[in-house]
Write a protein that holds these residues in place. Structure first.
Motif, PDB file in Angstrom:
ATOM      1  N   LEU A  81       1.029  -0.537   0.454  1.00 12.81           N
ATOM      2  CA  LEU A  81       0.329  -0.094  -0.213  1.00 12.81           C
ATOM      3  C   LEU A  81       0.645   1.446  -0.054  1.00 12.81           C
ATOM      4  O   LEU A  81       1.755   1.306   0.682  1.00 12.81           O
ATOM      5  N   ASP A  82       0.830   2.671  -0.469  1.00 11.01           N
ATOM      6  CA  ASP A  82       1.116   3.901  -0.439  1.00 11.01           C
ATOM      7  C   ASP A  82       0.844   4.397   1.063  1.00 11.01           C
ATOM      8  O   ASP A  82      -0.361   3.541   1.855  1.00 11.01           O
ATOM      9  N   ALA A  83       1.452   5.310   1.643  1.00  4.09           N
ATOM     10  CA  ALA A  83       1.200   6.012   2.451  1.00  4.09           C
ATOM     11  C   ALA A  83      -0.327   6.011   3.248  1.00  4.09           C
ATOM     12  O   ALA A  83      -0.275   6.480   4.065  1.00  4.09           O
ATOM     13  N   ASP A  84      -0.993   6.718   1.985  1.00  7.90           N
ATOM     14  CA  ASP A  84      -1.733   7.164   2.125  1.00  7.90           C
ATOM     15  C   ASP A  84      -3.234   6.291   1.743  1.00  7.90           C
ATOM     16  O   ASP A  84      -4.845   6.377   1.548  1.00  7.90           O
ATOM     17  N   GLU A  85      -3.456   4.716   2.416  1.00  8.63           N
ATOM     18  CA  GLU A  85      -4.051   4.290   1.912  1.00  8.63           C
ATOM     19  C   GLU A  85      -3.976   3.313   3.040  1.00  8.63           C
ATOM     20  O   GLU A  85      -3.080   2.759   3.772  1.00  8.63           O
ATOM     21  N   LEU A  86      -5.612   2.797   3.324  1.00 11.36           N
ATOM     22  CA  LEU A  86      -5.450   1.660   4.520  1.00 11.36           C
ATOM     23  C   LEU A  86      -6.255   0.504   3.700  1.00 11.36           C
ATOM     24  O   LEU A  86      -7.175   0.938   3.184  1.00 11.36           O
ATOM     25  N   LEU A  87      -5.782  -0.235   4.189  1.00 11.57           N
ATOM     26  CA  LEU A  87      -6.741  -1.856   4.405  1.00 11.57           C
ATOM     27  C   LEU A  87      -8.270  -2.543   4.711  1.00 11.57           C
ATOM     28  O   LEU A  87      -7.661  -2.494   6.288  1.00 11.57           O
ATOM     29  N   CYS A  88      -9.208  -1.542   5.037  1.00 11.29           N
ATOM     30  CA  CYS A  88      -9.756  -2.091   5.670  1.00 11.29           C
ATOM     31  C   CYS A  88     -11.501  -2.878   5.489  1.00 11.29           C
ATOM     32  O   CYS A  88     -11.269  -3.535   4.409  1.00 11.29           O
ATOM     33  N   LEU A 180     -10.350  -0.478  -0.145  1.00 12.48           N
ATOM     34  CA  LEU A 180      -8.937  -0.005   0.177  1.00 12.48           C
ATOM     35  C   LEU A 180      -9.633   2.079   0.587  1.00 12.48           C
ATOM     36  O   LEU A 180      -9.826   2.461  -0.852  1.00 12.48           O
ATOM     37  N   ALA A 181      -8.710   1.963   1.455  1.00 12.41           N
ATOM     38  CA  ALA A 181      -9.642   3.767   1.699  1.00 12.41           C
ATOM     39  C   ALA A 181      -8.584   4.828   1.990  1.00 12.41           C
ATOM     40  O   ALA A 181      -7.531   5.080   1.958  1.00 12.41           O
ATOM     41  N   HIS A 182      -8.552   5.421   0.816  1.00 16.49           N
ATOM     42  CA  HIS A 182      -7.976   6.790   0.013  1.00 16.49           C
ATOM     43  C   HIS A 182      -7.794   7.736   0.964  1.00 16.49           C
ATOM     44  O   HIS A 182      -8.696   8.535   0.802  1.00 16.49           O
ATOM     45  N   LEU A 183      -7.121   8.495   1.317  1.00 17.96           N
ATOM     46  CA  LEU A 183      -6.655   9.453   2.456  1.00 17.96           C
ATOM     47  C   LEU A 183      -6.364  10.849   2.066  1.00 17.96           C
ATOM     48  O   LEU A 183      -6.567  11.569   2.843  1.00 17.96           O
ATOM     49  N   LYS A 184      -5.664  10.700   1.084  1.00 23.40           N
ATOM     50  CA  LYS A 184      -5.651  11.627   0.533  1.00 23.40           C
ATOM     51  C   LYS A 184      -6.004  13.339   1.166  1.00 23.40           C
ATOM     52  O   LYS A 184      -5.494  13.925   1.049  1.00 23.40           O
ATOM     53  N   TYR A 185      -7.498  12.971   0.175  1.00 20.54           N
ATOM     54  CA  TYR A 185      -8.213  14.581   0.741  1.00 20.54           C
ATOM     55  C   TYR A 185      -9.436  14.060   1.519  1.00 20.54           C
ATOM     56  O   TYR A 185     -10.228  15.236   1.903  1.00 20.54           O
ATOM     57  N   ALA A 186      -8.396  13.549   2.327  1.00 20.87           N
ATOM     58  CA  ALA A 186      -8.991  13.628   4.439  1.00 20.87           C
ATOM     59  C   ALA A 186      -9.080  14.414   4.783  1.00 20.87           C
ATOM     60  O   ALA A 186     -10.097  14.843   5.519  1.00 20.87           O
ATOM     61  N   ASN A 187      -7.789  14.706   5.213  1.00 20.77           N
ATOM     62  CA  ASN A 187      -6.741  15.966   5.495  1.00 20.77           C
ATOM     63  C   ASN A 187      -7.055  17.566   4.741  1.00 20.77           C
ATOM     64  O   ASN A 187      -6.074  16.913   4.497  1.00 20.77           O
ATOM     65  N   LEU A 188      -7.503  18.313   4.871  1.00 21.65           N
ATOM     66  CA  LEU A 188      -7.435  19.787   3.692  1.00 21.65           C
ATOM     67  C   LEU A 188      -5.726  20.132   4.033  1.00 21.65           C
ATOM     68  O   LEU A 188      -5.129  20.448   3.103  1.00 21.65           O
ATOM     69  N   ALA A 189      -5.334  20.150   5.620  1.00 21.92           N
ATOM     70  CA  ALA A 189      -4.630  20.875   6.207  1.00 21.92           C
ATOM     71  C   ALA A 189      -3.008  20.209   5.539  1.00 21.92           C
ATOM     72  O   ALA A 189      -2.169  20.616   4.943  1.00 21.92           O
ATOM     73  N   ALA A 190      -3.422  18.413   5.961  1.00 18.12           N
ATOM     74  CA  ALA A 190      -1.802  17.710   4.601  1.00 18.12           C
ATOM     75  C   ALA A 190      -2.105  18.034   3.519  1.00 18.12           C
ATOM     76  O   ALA A 190      -1.155  17.412   2.737  1.00 18.12           O
ATOM     77  N   VAL A 191      -3.259  18.046   2.806  1.00 17.91           N
ATOM     78  CA  VAL A 191      -3.336  18.162   1.181  1.00 17.91           C
ATOM     79  C   VAL A 191      -2.554  19.410   0.839  1.00 17.91           C
ATOM     80  O   VAL A 191      -1.511  19.258   0.051  1.00 17.91           O
ATOM     81  N   GLU A 192      -2.462  20.716   1.358  1.00 17.42           N
ATOM     82  CA  GLU A 192      -2.116  21.572   0.992  1.00 17.42           C
ATOM     83  C   GLU A 192      -0.589  21.767   1.384  1.00 17.42           C
ATOM     84  O   GLU A 192       0.169  21.521   0.320  1.00 17.42           O
TER      85      GLU A 192
END
Length: 281
Positions: A81-88, A180-192
């Motif tokens: 997995l990539d670092a912004d991916e969770l297996l659920c 697979l939960a993709h978290l890239k857009y889950a935290n706007l501060a982290a996105v920026e």
């Protein structure tokens, strides 16, 4: 494999350490960074040089394929997995990840993917499981990826590369209830913050650097949120059923690359993740 992306990595570690054990986690640090070991205590952190980014995608893929092949000597399954991916898992289908993989008798498992998004009015994200705080999701053909294998096999373009003679017969399997939960857009501060890093890297000198998706990362993020917000809202049962029925069948079998993968279809709906997922992430 990770470079910075500290918030996503912290959730990747917390989630998978809980369900798989920290001693079974491996992080490839792309360049020396002591903060990674601090975020992932108990995991094995392997540092590789960051002297050049030329041929980035090819070099990265070949290196990780080789590393995974070594892990197959001691593990029944290797999850990648990539670092912004969770297996659920859906708790109504599998009690945990161990049960999900114990039920599989195929060489490769593909998970049904979804993007997790921060919406207008959401409170800033806190420590703790993401899926309790960010429940607006949209299923994604692009992020319905090959995530685990039972033997060494090259991963490529979100699928796996197979022998040409097996291209049409190689089994494609997407278990119902594995996500697979993709978290890239889950935290706007982290996105920026992440976009600043990506654009800086992609604007560097050299050939074979990450492409336009990194060079114009801020524009891509804005487009994502606009598209996400414009999707039709379905209830969970309808959305998940449609996504699974669409993406679990008729995989792409790409002769040019000898590749088997889920179709990268764009679905028109989004939904709200049920509260039973709230202890994951």
């Amino acid at each position: 494999m990770v470079y910075r992306d500290y918030w996503a990595l912290s959730r990747w570690y917390a989630h998978h350490a809980r369900f798989l054990g920290a001693e079974n986690l491996y992080v490839v640090a792309h360049g020396a960074d002591p903060k990674i070991a601090q975020i992932c205590p108990g995991a094995s952190v392997i540092t590789v040089p960051r002297e050049t980014l030329e041929g980035f995608d090819r070099v990265r893929a070949e290196m990780l394929d080789g590393f995974a092949a070594g892990l197959h000597k001691v593990y029944d399954w290797v999850i990648r997995l990539d670092a912004d991916e969770l297996l659920c898992v859906d708790p109504l289908v599998f009690p945990d990840l161990h049960a999900a993989f114990a039920a599989q008798d195929v060489p490769v498992v593909t998970a049904l993917g979804f993007d997790v998004a921060e919406m207008a009015g959401d409170a800033p994200i806190k420590d703790g499981p993401v899926l309790a705080q960010r429940r607006q999701i949209a299923f994604s053909g692009h992020y319905s990826k090959a995530v685990a294998a039972r033997r060494p096999i090259p991963f490529q373009l979100h699928g796996v590369r197979v022998a040409l003679k097996r291209l049409e017969s190689f089994p494609f399997h997407m278990p119902r209830g594995l996500f697979l939960a993709h978290l890239k857009y889950a935290n706007l501060a982290a996105v920026e913050e992440g976009n600043r890093v990506r654009m800086d890297i992609a604007s560097g000198e050299g050939t074979g650097l990450p492409g336009l998706g990194w060079k114009h990362a801020d524009e891509d993020a804005l487009k994502f949120y606009e598209t996400f917000g414009g999707k039709k809202v379905f209830d969970w049962e309808r959305s998940e059923q449609h996504a699974y029925d669409t993406l679990s069948v008729k995989p792409s079998r790409v002769e040019r690359f000898n590749l088997v993968k889920a179709r990268a279809l764009k679905l028109v709906h989004r939904t709200e993740l049920p509260a039973r997922f709230g202890d994951q992430g």
